[in-house]
Design an enzyme around this catalytic site. Structure first.
Site, PDB file in Angstrom:
ATOM      1  N   ASP A  13      36.816  47.019  19.706  1.00 32.74           N
ATOM      2  CA  ASP A  13      36.577  47.293  18.291  1.00 32.74           C
ATOM      3  C   ASP A  13      35.702  48.535  18.177  1.00 32.74           C
ATOM      4  O   ASP A  13      34.732  48.685  18.927  1.00 32.74           O
ATOM      5  CB  ASP A  13      35.884  46.106  17.619  1.00 32.74           C
ATOM      6  CG  ASP A  13      35.680  46.345  16.132  1.00 32.74           C
ATOM      7  OD1 ASP A  13      36.654  46.210  15.372  1.00 32.74           O
ATOM      8  OD2 ASP A  13      34.545  46.665  15.726  1.00 32.74           O
ATOM      9  N   GLU A  15      33.343  50.919  15.480  1.00 34.59           N
ATOM     10  CA  GLU A  15      32.744  51.223  14.184  1.00 34.59           C
ATOM     11  C   GLU A  15      32.699  52.741  14.089  1.00 34.59           C
ATOM     12  O   GLU A  15      32.423  53.428  15.081  1.00 34.59           O
ATOM     13  CB  GLU A  15      31.342  50.619  14.053  1.00 34.59           C
ATOM     14  CG  GLU A  15      31.298  49.098  14.229  1.00 34.59           C
ATOM     15  CD  GLU A  15      32.171  48.332  13.252  1.00 34.59           C
ATOM     16  OE1 GLU A  15      32.407  48.852  12.129  1.00 34.59           O
ATOM     17  OE2 GLU A  15      32.632  47.234  13.596  1.00 34.59           O
ATOM     18  N   HIS A 153      31.576  43.379  11.443  1.00 34.42           N
ATOM     19  CA  HIS A 153      31.477  44.837  11.336  1.00 34.42           C
ATOM     20  C   HIS A 153      30.423  45.419  12.276  1.00 34.42           C
ATOM     21  O   HIS A 153      29.957  46.537  12.055  1.00 34.42           O
ATOM     22  CB  HIS A 153      31.240  45.287   9.888  1.00 34.42           C
ATOM     23  CG  HIS A 153      32.237  44.717   8.923  1.00 34.42           C
ATOM     24  ND1 HIS A 153      33.590  44.916   9.075  1.00 34.42           N
ATOM     25  CD2 HIS A 153      32.079  43.935   7.827  1.00 34.42           C
ATOM     26  CE1 HIS A 153      34.224  44.282   8.096  1.00 34.42           C
ATOM     27  NE2 HIS A 153      33.328  43.686   7.336  1.00 34.42           N
ATOM     28  N   ASP A 158      32.631  41.736  16.705  1.00 40.95           N
ATOM     29  CA  ASP A 158      34.029  41.741  16.273  1.00 40.95           C
ATOM     30  C   ASP A 158      34.979  41.668  17.464  1.00 40.95           C
ATOM     31  O   ASP A 158      36.010  40.985  17.414  1.00 40.95           O
ATOM     32  CB  ASP A 158      34.326  43.002  15.453  1.00 40.95           C
ATOM     33  CG  ASP A 158      33.836  42.885  14.017  1.00 40.95           C
ATOM     34  OD1 ASP A 158      33.303  41.824  13.640  1.00 40.95           O
ATOM     35  OD2 ASP A 158      33.984  43.866  13.259  1.00 40.95           O
TER      36      ASP A 158
END
Length: 208
Positions: A13, A15, A153, A158
């Site tokens: 994941d 960000e 998030h 995540d």
């Protein structure tokens, strides 16, 4: 080429500073887990400095602040390490088209490329958990009664929750269709077919 199992891969994941690497957005955090036979065997988590200030919206959305990123390594340094972590593995992400765009863009800056296959757990969940209220990660974690491992998030949390979701879908297929061995390419194909035909596809695998 030997087929790879669906429960041995990297779940990742990102960000990011925004939605589009094509318009200059960069990654600010990467979280990933290596699954081996369905069990987490290794983890990779890093913050990274994109080289410019992130917006207040992104700070609020992710909980990652400009202050946190100030002393972190540049994206290029982190992604060079991450390319070694994923080498030789297929990858999974929730809404994978987003993460794959950033992965490819960051690696391109290093004159590298990811050569493995990628599958989207969000698309797969629409075939496996058709009755869920929606297919956002947070909704599916609650719906499937999976452990919440941290703040949504944030990349590592995540990634770990996506890994739990991925394994829950594999386990559901195993129980409902009696499949002891499931390959990555089978789930990748399933994620792309019309969900009305998901049951027929899985029943066909069980008959092979």
């Amino acid at each position: 080429m030997q087929r790879k199992l669906a429960d041995t891969l990297v779940v990742l994941d990102f960000e990011t500073t925004g939605l589009s690497p094509e318009h200059g957005d960069r990654t600010i955090e990467i979280g990933a887990v290596l699954l081996e036979n369905g069990t987490i065997a290794d983890r990779f988590q890093r913050l990274m400095n994109p080289g410019f200030r992130i917006s207040r919206f992104i700070e609020g959305y992710t909980g990652i602040t400009n202050e946190m990123l100030k002393g972190e390594p540049r994206c290029e340094e982190v992604m060079a390490d991450f390319s070694e972590f994923i080498a030789g593995h297929n990858i999974v992400a929730h809404n994978a088209s987003f993460d794959r765009r950033f992965l490819d863009a960051e690696l391109k800056r290093l004159n590298q490329a990811y050569e493995g296959e990628c599958c989207c757990s969000l698309l797969l969940s629409r075939r496996i958990y058709q009755e869920a209220p929606n297919h956002k990660l947070q909704t599916l974690v609650s719906y499937a009664a999976l452990p919440q491992t941290g703040r949504f998030h944030r990349a590592q949390a995540d990634a770990e929750m996506t890994a739990s979701l991925w394994m829950s879908m594999i386990d559901r297929i195993r129980r409902q269709y009696g499949l002891s061995t499931i390959f990555f390419d089978q789930l990748s194909e399933l994620s792309k077919i019309d969900r009305l035909y998901a049951h027929r596809y899985l029943s066909g695998l069980a008959e092979e």
